[in-house]
Design a protein around this motif. Structure first.
Motif, PDB file in Angstrom:
ATOM      1  N   ARG A  66       0.868  -1.212  -0.106  1.00  0.00           N
ATOM      2  CA  ARG A  66      -0.028  -0.047  -0.059  1.00  0.00           C
ATOM      3  C   ARG A  66       1.064   1.323   0.174  1.00  0.00           C
ATOM      4  O   ARG A  66       0.705   2.282  -0.822  1.00  0.00           O
ATOM      5  CB  ARG A  66      -0.855  -0.267   1.203  1.00  0.00           C
ATOM      6  N   ALA A  67       2.249   1.231   0.568  1.00  0.00           N
ATOM      7  CA  ALA A  67       2.740   2.488   0.943  1.00  0.00           C
ATOM      8  C   ALA A  67       3.638   2.576  -0.544  1.00  0.00           C
ATOM      9  O   ALA A  67       3.805   4.030  -0.815  1.00  0.00           O
ATOM     10  CB  ALA A  67       3.770   2.152   1.956  1.00  0.00           C
ATOM     11  N   ALA A  68       3.645   1.604  -1.084  1.00  0.00           N
ATOM     12  CA  ALA A  68       4.452   1.832  -2.490  1.00  0.00           C
ATOM     13  C   ALA A  68       3.463   1.847  -3.459  1.00  0.00           C
ATOM     14  O   ALA A  68       3.816   1.786  -4.974  1.00  0.00           O
ATOM     15  CB  ALA A  68       5.229   0.425  -2.723  1.00  0.00           C
ATOM     16  N   ALA A  69       2.306   1.977  -3.391  1.00  0.00           N
ATOM     17  CA  ALA A  69       1.015   2.138  -4.203  1.00  0.00           C
ATOM     18  C   ALA A  69       1.016   1.010  -5.290  1.00  0.00           C
ATOM     19  O   ALA A  69       0.836   1.054  -6.453  1.00  0.00           O
ATOM     20  CB  ALA A  69       1.232   3.456  -5.246  1.00  0.00           C
ATOM     21  N   ALA A  70       0.917  -0.359  -4.650  1.00  0.00           N
ATOM     22  CA  ALA A  70       1.054  -1.495  -5.265  1.00  0.00           C
ATOM     23  C   ALA A  70      -0.011  -2.354  -5.107  1.00  0.00           C
ATOM     24  O   ALA A  70      -0.424  -3.381  -5.669  1.00  0.00           O
ATOM     25  CB  ALA A  70       2.462  -2.308  -5.394  1.00  0.00           C
ATOM     26  N   HIS A  71      -0.763  -2.328  -3.853  1.00  0.00           N
ATOM     27  CA  HIS A  71      -1.631  -3.067  -3.339  1.00  0.00           C
ATOM     28  C   HIS A  71      -2.584  -3.300  -4.456  1.00  0.00           C
ATOM     29  O   HIS A  71      -3.316  -4.264  -4.584  1.00  0.00           O
ATOM     30  CB  HIS A  71      -2.222  -2.565  -2.094  1.00  0.00           C
ATOM     31  N   ASP A  72      -3.351  -2.256  -4.896  1.00  0.00           N
ATOM     32  CA  ASP A  72      -4.428  -2.205  -5.955  1.00  0.00           C
ATOM     33  C   ASP A  72      -4.424  -3.206  -7.148  1.00  0.00           C
ATOM     34  O   ASP A  72      -4.918  -4.050  -7.165  1.00  0.00           O
ATOM     35  CB  ASP A  72      -5.044  -0.723  -6.221  1.00  0.00           C
ATOM     36  N   PHE A  73      -3.319  -3.098  -7.713  1.00  0.00           N
ATOM     37  CA  PHE A  73      -3.013  -3.836  -8.884  1.00  0.00           C
ATOM     38  C   PHE A  73      -2.699  -5.409  -8.498  1.00  0.00           C
ATOM     39  O   PHE A  73      -2.840  -6.198  -9.159  1.00  0.00           O
ATOM     40  CB  PHE A  73      -2.048  -3.202  -9.796  1.00  0.00           C
ATOM     41  N   LEU A  74      -2.012  -5.353  -7.464  1.00  0.00           N
ATOM     42  CA  LEU A  74      -1.686  -6.859  -6.777  1.00  0.00           C
ATOM     43  C   LEU A  74      -2.968  -7.565  -6.505  1.00  0.00           C
ATOM     44  O   LEU A  74      -3.132  -8.680  -6.792  1.00  0.00           O
ATOM     45  CB  LEU A  74      -0.566  -6.720  -5.545  1.00  0.00           C
ATOM     46  N   ALA A  75      -3.616  -6.817  -5.789  1.00  0.00           N
ATOM     47  CA  ALA A  75      -5.101  -7.349  -5.221  1.00  0.00           C
ATOM     48  C   ALA A  75      -5.842  -7.896  -6.274  1.00  0.00           C
ATOM     49  O   ALA A  75      -6.788  -8.776  -6.230  1.00  0.00           O
ATOM     50  CB  ALA A  75      -5.673  -6.561  -4.436  1.00  0.00           C
ATOM     51  N   GLY A  76      -5.791  -7.031  -7.549  1.00  0.00           N
ATOM     52  CA  GLY A  76      -6.618  -7.297  -8.759  1.00  0.00           C
ATOM     53  C   GLY A  76      -5.985  -8.453  -9.418  1.00  0.00           C
ATOM     54  O   GLY A  76      -6.697  -8.883 -10.502  1.00  0.00           O
ATOM     55  N   LEU A  77      -4.796  -9.100  -9.348  1.00  0.00           N
ATOM     56  CA  LEU A  77      -4.148 -10.285  -9.949  1.00  0.00           C
ATOM     57  C   LEU A  77      -5.250 -11.513  -9.731  1.00  0.00           C
ATOM     58  O   LEU A  77      -6.028 -11.651  -8.863  1.00  0.00           O
ATOM     59  CB  LEU A  77      -3.095 -10.433  -9.599  1.00  0.00           C
ATOM     60  N   PRO A  78      -5.427 -12.458 -10.764  1.00  0.00           N
ATOM     61  CA  PRO A  78      -6.033 -13.454 -10.906  1.00  0.00           C
ATOM     62  C   PRO A  78      -6.075 -14.210  -9.432  1.00  0.00           C
ATOM     63  O   PRO A  78      -7.264 -14.557  -8.711  1.00  0.00           O
ATOM     64  CB  PRO A  78      -5.752 -14.656 -11.596  1.00  0.00           C
ATOM     65  N   GLN A  79      -5.084 -14.603  -8.749  1.00  0.00           N
ATOM     66  CA  GLN A  79      -4.794 -15.133  -7.575  1.00  0.00           C
ATOM     67  C   GLN A  79      -4.347 -14.046  -6.370  1.00  0.00           C
ATOM     68  O   GLN A  79      -3.780 -14.463  -5.487  1.00  0.00           O
ATOM     69  CB  GLN A  79      -3.915 -16.470  -7.209  1.00  0.00           C
TER      70      GLN A  79
END
Length: 590
Positions: A456-469
């Motif tokens: 989240r701090a690196a602005a990566a959570h949203d697209f990682l959570a949206g991956l298939p798994q």
């Protein structure tokens, strides 16, 4: 029959292999030995069964005729079972040994000095895990199977002596003649094997380089040039392989010819004896059967030396890597890095790469106070990347001292030093693993909550959570599932999770578009808070934000200060800014 050379290096290699690798698998070796002994004994029974069958099948023993096929079937089935058990047991041991060798080799390369690893192309290192491992595997398999062949030959010799000792002497006198040429050919193969492995590594390196440069090859129409290079490389490889093939190919025909001479001599002698009434048809048939059966294991033993020499050459190369001394290592009794806030001091640091007379750094001195961001700028070849590499001891300074929180980095343990540092480069390194594992490797043992907080701090959570798994999605080789900006944010999350005292940045946004750059810059701002940051700056915006700018030229710090102060000095930094050495669309101002 193959005889091991008396070369002390060969004996040392074999002793080490037995002591450090084979000795771990005593049970598997014992099973292989038992199956081998059974196989050899049952093979040696064939000539005797044949002799007994011919000599007993007279008119008065005709009622026993049905027993011979039954005995042969039983012996054959028992031999097949022993052969299967021996093959499986041998491969189980050999493959475990190869696995252990590959593990030790990989561990050695992973922990080797960076200078040692980068000396050769990655593909050259890879051939040691494939080509050399295959040669060692073949040598080990043939060596262990050689024990079965020796026992088989001994058993058959015993059968032949039991059947007719005089004929045995004739056969025995011929095979030792082959020992001298076999040993000479083995030495030639060992020398040729070294050249062949070099050619294999050269070929793999060139192919990797050519495919990695696919865009440049097409853009500059270098297809013909690359094809010519590949053709020359393939030709050199073919010559190396053909040289070994010629040498190895001469073994079997030589042994076949000797076997033919032996059989002819025996047949002539036996024919004379039978014609004079000195032997039976059963003895003659059994003896010839034993001689013919023995030809296969004898030929196998003849070719064993060739395979053994190739395997020893590969083993020598593997052990050379495993035993290579490490220069970057903990000093005896080194303490851990003392507590501190990340003060970095370059004190007259000098460095030159091995084999290069020119100095990469000469008398470099500057201080990065705790929490400061220090930008290293300068023309290409000024030594900026080298300076950064010295902080985590990827290389050691050859002069002066580099201190972190007052301790010389060479005097503390590597583990504590590197645990205090995080690095983010221009090209994000993403492993072919899950998103979670790619971030968690920044701090082994981190919980999912900690990993997600860093993302989240690196602005990566949203697209990682949206991956298939989600975070459990495999990102693919080089992070193929992600865009350039996403990869960079994953690498920033890894650095955030590490929570380092010192952050090393090789301008992590220089290859990104404007949208991704804004996101990564925001993550970097959070990452730099409260940490000492050394950044190789390629963009003017990054330089202006720095607390201190160190201007480097020819490995020295020629200017230091803030952007405004350096522009006022109108020195090298000001010239770099005016000549647009930095990537910026902003107007130049002091």
């Amino acid at each position: 029959m193959a005889v091991l050379p008396a070369d002390p290096t060969t004996r040392a290699l074999i002793r080490r292999l037995v002591r450090c690798y084979l000795a771990r698998h005593r049970r598997g070796i014992l099973l292989a030995v038992l199956c081998t002994a059974a196989l050899a004994g049952l093979t040696a029974l064939y000539p005797i069964v044949i002799q007994q069958g011919f000599d007993r099948f007279t008119a008065k023993d005709a009622d026993l005729a049905w027993q011979l096929p039954l005995v042969i079937v039983v012996v054959t089935l028992a031999k097949a079972l022993a052969q299967y058990g021996q093959a499986v047991a041998v491969q189980a041991v050999v493959l475990r040994v190869i696995e252990a060798l590959q593990g030790d080799l990989f561990r050695a390369l992973t922990r080797a000095d960076l200078a040692t690893v980068v000396r050769d192309a990655p593909a050259r290192h890879a051939t040691k895990f494939t080509v050399d491992a295959a040669a060692i595997r073949e040598a080990l398999t043939k060596s262990i199977n050689g024990a079965a062949d020796i026992l088989t030959v001994l058993g058959l010799v015993a059968s032949m002596v039991w059947l007719d000792w005089q004929m045995s002497l004739i056969a025995a006198c011929l095979y030792p003649i082959a020992v001298v040429p076999i040993l000479r050919l083995g030495k030639r193969i060992r020398r040729a094997s070294g050249g062949m492995q070099e050619r294999m590594g050269e070929t793999a390196a060139q192919l990797t380089e050519s495919f990695a440069a696919a865009r440049v090859v097409r853009a500059y129409r270098l297809e013909a040039q690359e094809e010519a290079r590949a053709t020359a490389t393939f030709a050199r490889l073919r010559e190396s392989l053909l040289g070994i093939a010629r040498t190895r190919a001469s073994l079997d025909p030589m042994l076949e010819a000797l076997g033919g001479v032996a059989v002819a001599a025996v047949l002539g002698f036996v024919g004379w004896r039978v014609s004079t009434g000195q032997g039976t048809v059963g003895e003659f048939t059994g003896f010839v059967a034993a001689l013919l059966i023995a030809s296969r294991p004898v030929r196998a033993l003849g070719s064993l030396n060739a395979a053994l020499q190739e395997g020893l050459a590969g083993l020598s190369r593997v052990f050379a890597v495993v035993d290579a001394p490490r220069r970057i290592a903990d000093a005896p009794g080194a303490p851990p890095l003392p507590a501190g806030r990340g003060r970095v001091e370059f004190d007259g640091v000098g460095f030159h790469y091995e084999g290069t007379p020119d100095k990469a750094l000469a008398g470099l001195s500057f201080v990065a106070e705790p929490g400061q961001t220090v930008a290293l700028v300068g023309p290409s070849g000024a030594g900026k990347s080298t300076a950064l590499a010295l902080v985590p001891r990827l290389y050691d300074a050859t002069a002066g001292a580099l201190r972190l929180d007052g301790a010389d980095v060479r005097a503390v343990t590597l583990a504590s030093l590197r645990d205090a540092i995080a690095y983010v480069g221009q090209d994000a390194v993403i492993f072919d693993d899950t998103a979670f594992a790619n971030i968690a490797c920044g701090r082994p043992g981190a919980t999912r909550e900690q990993v997600e907080a860093a993302a989240r701090a690196a602005a990566a959570h949203d697209f990682l959570a949206g991956l298939p798994q989600g975070y459990d999605t495999i990102l693919g080789p080089g992070g193929g599932r992600l865009s350039g900006g996403q990869k960079q944010r994953v690498s920033l999350a890894r650095a955030l999770l590490r929570d380092p005292r010192v952050l090393l940045l090789d301008e992590a946004t220089s290859a990104l578009d404007a949208e991704n750059e804004a996101l990564v810059q925001a993550a970097l701002a959070r990452l730099r808070q409260g940490r000492t940051t050394l950044v190789i700056a390629h963009r003017l915006a990054t330089v202006r934000e720095a607390d201190r700018i160190v201007v480097m030229q020819d490995g020295r710090a020629v200017e230091q200060g803030t952007h405004a102060g350096l522009m006022a000095q109108d020195g090298l930094y000001a010239r770099l800014v005016r000549t647009q050495a930095f990537d910026s669309t902003e107007p130049v101002r002091a």
